[in-house]
Design an enzyme around this catalytic site. Structure first.
Site, PDB file in Angstrom:
ATOM      1  N   SER A   1       0.819  -1.278  -0.051  1.00 18.65           N
ATOM      2  CA  SER A   1       0.165  -0.052  -0.169  1.00 18.65           C
ATOM      3  C   SER A   1       0.819   1.205   0.000  1.00 18.65           C
ATOM      4  CB  SER A   1      -0.899   0.014   1.092  1.00 18.65           C
ATOM      5  OG  SER A   1      -0.271   0.335   2.303  1.00 18.65           O
TER       6      SER A   1
ATOM      7  N   SER B   1       0.430   8.575  11.216  1.00 15.61           N
ATOM      8  CA  SER B   1      -1.109   8.577  11.349  1.00 15.61           C
ATOM      9  C   SER B   1      -1.907   8.885  10.074  1.00 15.61           C
ATOM     10  CB  SER B   1      -1.529   9.551  12.412  1.00 15.61           C
ATOM     11  OG  SER B   1      -2.895   9.376  12.686  1.00 15.61           O
ATOM     12  N   ASN B   2      -2.290   7.762   9.564  1.00 14.53           N
ATOM     13  CA  ASN B   2      -2.726   8.044   7.793  1.00 14.53           C
ATOM     14  C   ASN B   2      -4.439   8.064   8.041  1.00 14.53           C
ATOM     15  OD1 ASN B   2      -3.422   7.980   5.185  1.00 14.53           O
ATOM     16  ND2 ASN B   2      -1.619   6.680   4.739  1.00 14.53           N
TER      17      ASN B   2
ATOM     18  N   GLY C   1      -2.272  12.694   4.460  1.00 15.97           N
ATOM     19  CA  GLY C   1      -3.418  13.035   3.956  1.00 15.97           C
ATOM     20  C   GLY C   1      -3.828  12.189   2.659  1.00 15.97           C
TER      21      GLY C   1
ATOM     22  N   HIS D   1       8.620  20.595  20.449  1.00 14.82           N
ATOM     23  CA  HIS D   1       9.820  21.552  20.405  1.00 14.82           C
ATOM     24  C   HIS D   1      10.948  21.323  21.080  1.00 14.82           C
ATOM     25  CE1 HIS D   1      11.300  25.073  18.473  1.00 14.82           C
ATOM     26  NE2 HIS D   1      10.252  25.581  18.239  1.00 14.82           N
TER      27      HIS D   1
ATOM     28  N   ASP E   1      13.597  21.240  16.506  1.00 22.85           N
ATOM     29  CA  ASP E   1      13.523  22.633  16.116  1.00 22.85           C
ATOM     30  C   ASP E   1      12.915  22.580  14.757  1.00 22.85           C
ATOM     31  OD1 ASP E   1      14.670  23.342  18.637  1.00 22.85           O
ATOM     32  OD2 ASP E   1      16.693  23.207  17.684  1.00 22.85           O
TER      33      ASP E   1
END
Length: 547
Positions: free
Chosen positions: A377, A468-469, A493, A520, A524
């Site tokens: 996939s 994360s899809n 996305g 953070h 950076d």
């Protein structure tokens, strides 16, 4: 007696009001219901009405000036009355305790033959036997701590019926009508008009004429003992229009019509002209039952001869039912809530977005699947590309451990998977060294285990980065919360076919948007941007994944 006019709280967020315009000046006569001024709040400009009859003795705020809520803005009293003494005594009077002498002034002295004697400590049963009802300041909203008596419609000694409105109360959100739901004589008024009473404080006492209420007053504002089977006997309040929704009402001749806020609201909803309604309360004041019992008279001949006007649109009434179901929080959902809340509120998140040209990746995937034993996939290709890119940017493959930062040399990629009860993140370990077909087979196996709830802790522990899809669900672009202790998470996305510019020409293209969420404390902006540039190159030239 001079009455102090204060800046009212006209909305739930109002802290001060600007005196936009005065309609009265010092020396002018005012009646109850007259508009004294226009006040500009944080939400609207509203009319400030007088609750008293008399003369304007003092105006303390100039037009255009702002004053805080509850500040003194005017004084109304008898012509020539010494208002300065009232102003000087106002602050002390507001905080002074109620003395026995003040109580004696507000309670009518009973005749020598007393009908009942209230003891020093009276129970609800004692009061019920005496026929005495203690009216307390009710809790009219979830944020209310006190209410201001805007108007008393009865005075001590007046006969009252169970459906009579005793007073109007201003809360932090609305003006309400308070009914005692008791028949008898008004024996005591505990709070003067314009003053505030704490929730559950005694505001009035109703009972047989001549009843000794000294024992009730001695108990003070102690909370009434609740009776489980008497809940319906508590004072009932009826909501009126919220302050910033109310508008002054006048008759066709310009005279103001005296009506309760609730009556105005009902009349507005029903399209009833208050000038045609006869009030049954004191002074001809219109109350709720007058509106409910109103029957419009037949139109007269002059009215019929009036020029026709287009009828106002009728808004249909819709009555809905509020319904809901509740179920206990599952253990999985508890863990998800705890971990994500800890991550979001402890790790300073920032996000970097980039668009990927997926034309070559789509071509490569077709070629790979023609020879692969397992169908690969786009997500498998992204996992492999992320693992390879992380090897080149170890700072993104790091973890915050409080007093130190761990730079992981291995690439364990967590793959977010939606299941019925929540979200699981099994880990593809050492993904940079595995083939695309190997990664594909492993992810499919994890997916089957997740749906069957057979994943073990060893399957989801130890990630160094998460993918994360939601593109497979048609989501174009989104951001994710970092899966602590990882230092970053990639949100994937959908691939969209859109016009793109190539070699100076606009042509169809397949574009996928990625969003990199970074902690953070360890990553950076420039570090995250460099990682995305490497990832972009790998996905746009997937042949590099095979080298």
């Amino acid at each position: 007696m001079a009455e102090i006019v204060r800046m009212p709280k006209m909305s739930d967020t109002m802290t001060e009001g600007v005196m936009a315009k005065w309609h009265k000046k010092v020396g002018d006569k005012v009646k109850s219901g007259d508009v004294m001024a226009e006040v500009e709040t944080d939400k609207a400009t509203m009319d400030l009405e007088s609750y008293w009859d008399g003369t304007v003795l003092y105006i303390g705020v100039e037009e255009g000036k702002a004053v805080p809520v509850d500040a003194i803005i005017a004084v109304v009293g008898k012509d020539g009355e010494d208002y300065k003494a009232a102003l000087a005594a106002e602050e002390g009077a507001a905080t002074a305790p109620v003395t026995e002498e003040k109580v004696a002034e507000s309670v009518e002295k009973p005749a020598e033959s007393k009908t009942e004697t209230a003891g020093a400590a009276l129970s609800e049963a004692d009061l019920e036997k005496m026929g005495v009802t203690v009216v307390r300041m009710p809790l009219l909203s979830d944020t209310m701590t006190e209410g201001v008596i805007a108007e008393w419609h009865k005075k001590v000694g007046d006969k009252v019926k169970d459906d009579d409105i005793l007073a109007d109360v201003e809360t932090d959100k609305a003006t309400m009508e308070v009914m005692g739901y008791a028949a008898g004589t008004l024996l005591h008024i505990g709070v003067e008009k314009g003053q505030a009473a704490k929730v559950n404080g005694i505001i009035a006492i109703v009972g047989p004429e001549g009843t000794d209420i000294s024992g009730i007053l001695a108990q003070g504002d102690a909370p009434a003992k609740p009776a489980a089977d008497k809940s319906a006997d508590a004072p009932i309040v009826e909501k009126a229009a919220v302050a910033n929704e109310e508008a002054p009402v006048s008759s066709g001749s310009g005279d103001r019509v005296k009506a309760s806020p609730l009556a105005k609201r009902i009349a507005k909803d029903k399209g009833i002209d208050l000038a045609q309604v006869a009030g049954s309360a004191d002074g001809g004041r219109i109350i709720k039952k007058d509106i409910e019992n109103f029957k419009p008279a037949a139109a007269t001949a002059p009215a019929a001869a009036a020029p026709a006007q287009s009828a106002a649109p009728v808004i249909p009434q819709y009555v809905g039912e509020e319904r809901f179901t509740e179920k206990p929080v599952s253990q999985m959902r508890k863990v998800i809530a705890k971990r994500l809340a800890e991550s979001l509120f402890t790790a300073p998140h920032f996000y970097l977005n980039i668009s990927i040209d997926m034309d070559n990746a789509m071509t490569a995937r077709t070629a790979i699947n023609s020879v692969s034993p397992v169908k690969v996939s786009f997500n498998d290709i992204i996992i492999k590309a992320v693992a390879v890119a992380l090897k080149q940017h170890p700072a993104v493959n790091s973890s915050w451990l409080g007093d130190k930062i761990r730079f992981n040399e291995h690439t364990n990629i967590g793959v977010a998977m939606a299941v019925e009860d929540g979200l699981l993140v099994p880990v593809v370990r050492f993904a940079d060294g595995k083939s695309l077909s190997h990664i594909s087979a492993e992810v499919k196996e994890y997916g089957q285990k997740a749906k069957a709830k057979k994943l073990q802790p060893s399957d989801w522990e130890g990630s160094t980065f998460t993918v994360s899809n939601l593109g497979m669900f048609g989501i174009d672009e989104f951001t994710s919360i970092i899966n602590s202790p990882d230092g970053a998470i990639l949100s994937v996305g959908a691939i969209q076919q859109i016009p793109v510019v190539k070699n100076g020409a606009v042509v169809p293209g397949n574009v996928m948007k990625l969003s990199l969420g970074c902690d953070h404390r360890v990553v950076d902006g420039a570090t995250g941007a460099a990682f995305l540039q490497t990832l972009k190159g790998l996905l746009e030239e997937p042949i590099r994944l095979l080298v």
